[in-house]
Every structure is written in structure tokens, then in C-alpha cells.
Write an enzyme that holds these catalytic residues in place. Sequence first.
Site, short mmCIF file in Angstrom:
data_model
loop_
_atom_site.label_atom_id
_atom_site.label_comp_id
_atom_site.label_asym_id
_atom_site.label_seq_id
_atom_site.Cartn_x
_atom_site.Cartn_y
_atom_site.Cartn_z
N CYS A 1 0.81 -1.23 0.00
CA CYS A 1 0.00 0.00 0.00
C CYS A 1 0.84 1.27 0.00
O CYS A 1 0.36 2.33 -0.39
CB CYS A 1 -0.94 0.01 1.20
N GLN B 1 -5.36 -9.05 6.38
CA GLN B 1 -5.42 -7.69 6.92
C GLN B 1 -6.68 -7.45 7.74
O GLN B 1 -6.65 -6.74 8.75
CB GLN B 1 -5.36 -6.68 5.77
N ARG C 1 -19.99 8.94 0.50
CA ARG C 1 -21.40 8.67 0.77
C ARG C 1 -21.91 9.73 1.75
O ARG C 1 -21.72 9.61 2.97
CB ARG C 1 -21.59 7.26 1.34
N SER D 1 -11.33 0.85 4.28
CA SER D 1 -11.15 1.63 3.05
C SER D 1 -11.92 0.99 1.89
O SER D 1 -12.13 -0.22 1.85
CB SER D 1 -9.67 1.73 2.70
N HIS E 1 -9.06 3.65 -1.54
CA HIS E 1 -7.64 3.35 -1.36
C HIS E 1 -7.14 2.56 -2.57
O HIS E 1 -7.11 1.33 -2.55
CB HIS E 1 -7.50 2.56 -0.07
N CYS F 1 0.11 2.07 6.63
CA CYS F 1 0.42 0.67 6.87
C CYS F 1 0.56 -0.06 5.54
O CYS F 1 -0.02 0.33 4.52
CB CYS F 1 -0.65 0.03 7.74
#
Length: 377
Positions: A89, A149, A204, A231, A332, A362
Amino acid sequence: MRDAVIVEAVRTPIGRRNGALSGVHPGDLTAHVLRQIAERTELDPALVDDVVWGCVSQVGDQAGSIGRVGVLAAGWPESVPATVVDRRCGSAQQAVHFAAAGVVAGHYDIAVAGGVESMSRVPMGSARGDGQPYPPSVLERYGVDGFNQGLGAEAMARKWNLSRSRLDEYSARSHERTAAAIDAGAFDAQLAPIAGLDSDEGLRRGTTVDSLSTLKTPFDADGVITAGNASQISDGAAGLLVTTSEIALANGWQPMARVHTVALAGDDPVMMLTAPIAATAKALRRSGLSVSDVGVFEVNEAFAPVPLAWQAEIGAADEMLNPLGGAIAVGHPLGGSGAILMTRMVHHMRDNGIRYGLQTMCEAGGMANATILELLG
């Protein structure tokens, strides 16, 4: 001594999965950002020594060195090389670290760093295929049959005593802050609209704790992690023009910020998401700065426990942490997120006269990047 400064930072809007950007090839997302950087700075692309580009799932439409594909798709000279970085990431944030290091070392005079991910076209996990990336020695070391995760986020929530309501409150706030930022035009200068999309698509409006409370917990039936406090799966790209102060001056560019300090950290790969705490502490020690010196912290909202556990350990004030919302609200796009976050942060610093900003995120395997930027001009 040479320094590394950011002259321009541009991003596409973030598209939701199978949304407005799903029909755009990631090479064209990359090319769009590169062209925008050149147009906004009147940069001659032939002067670029390298394009350092983050991407996680380097298969399918993102195979074949997506950075180089983007250079060619942008119509830039064939003389401009590119490479692709994968630190999960944090890939695009690491791309900035590499570009800045190359500029300081004199290996580059001008570089473009950033990243892309089209999770609509190349779903998460595609690069793994049918393989097992962890040999028995690693699985035996940690007594697991794999790493997840979502389960790591559940473990974080337990360790830091983060309730479902606390996570959902934070997540609703992410949507509220993003909506306020969009309405105030906070992202307008950094966005490069494409495919009819001129704003982040995942928001949203009207999200509440009550609406989030109805969502299921897919990782643990008795857990607290849901799609609403994690995410969103997304598409997007971003890039930053990196050079030295002297070269910027010679080209008539006003630098936005200096890359002040960078740091890396590793931590428990089973819980996986805790390393931003160590990376932040390391970056602060290395820089000689304290938490009170930093005016904005961007902590990637992979899951709501990540910024909340980070805040509990680091002690940053609520108003300084992700003031424009984050990935829970807008998404993400893995390999692009590090550059997207940095683009958001450096523009926020410039717009609000904030001297120091710190970004961390992270990464799979229990890793994290941290970057401190210093405002210039």
C-alpha cells in the site's frame, strides 16, 4: 548539499470500484497525471531523468512496467525511462522516497514520482494467482496458515480496546470531513478530471453511525470490522514533480515543500497494520521535531483501527489527524494511495500555511513508510 523539493502534485479523482474510471486503462490514468504535471509546470518532459511509479498488482493491465507504459501513453519522449515500485500500500510513497533520494544523491536532477492502481480492472490479489507467497518457514514461524489484513484490523481493535461504535464514529467523521473539504473546494487545485469524473466518487454523504451499525462483520462474526469502517476498493493515480531548490529556481518553479525526513519501519506481520506507529516515532526522532511541531498528520485509513491506534500512541489532536477525511470515505487505490495522500497533504499545507506535515501508511507484511514535508514559499 542538494535537497529534494516538490514542485507540483496532481491526482485524478478517486473512482469507486466499477465506477467512472473502470473503463480507463491504468496506463492512461498514469499518462493523464504525467501530462498534467508537464502542462502545469511548463516542463519539457525530455528533462525528466526517471519516472518512479508505484503499483501493487503488476499483472494484466498493470503488467509490462506500468510507469514506462504511462510515459509512452503520455506521448513523452522515448528517452524518458521509468521503473515500478512495490511496497504494497505504500508503493507510491516509497516512489517519492526513492525519487527524493536520487535527487539528493545527484543521480537525478528532475524526477516524477507517484503511482496508480485500477482495482476494477486488476482485482486485489491478482498478482498472487494460485501461488503461495509465504513458504512453510514463514508460516511456521508465526503459527499461521496465512496473513489477513481484516483479521489484523480485528486484532488491533481488541488490543487498543476500540469498540464498534468508536470505529463507526470515526468512519462517519471521515465522510463528513471529506464532504466539507469537497464543498469548500479544498481539492480543486490538485485534481485532474478524467472520464467525466471531477470529484472523488466514493463519498457517501449522510453516512451516520446508525447506518454503519447495520453492516456485517465479514472477518469475525463477533468482530467490529465492516465494509463501512474499512477503506473502499478504488481506482486512481497521482504524481509529484521532484527536483532540487536550485534546479527549481533555474526553471522558474516555486517549490511547494521540501522532503524533510523519511523513515521506514517493520512490525508484527500477523497484526500487520501497526507499523505506522513505529515509523512515525522514528521520523520524529530523526527530524528533531515533536508532535506539537507538526500541523497535519495523514494516516491512511486502511481500516479505522489504524489511525485510532496510531493516535492513541502518538498523541496527535483530533483536528490535526486526517482533517480532510480519508480512504474510508473516498477509497484506497493501493499502489497510488501514497502519492494521493501526499498530494492532498502538500496542497493542504500550502493552502493553510502549515509548516510541517507528516504522512504514514500501513503496508502488507507489517511495514510502514513515514514522510515529513516542510512547506516552502
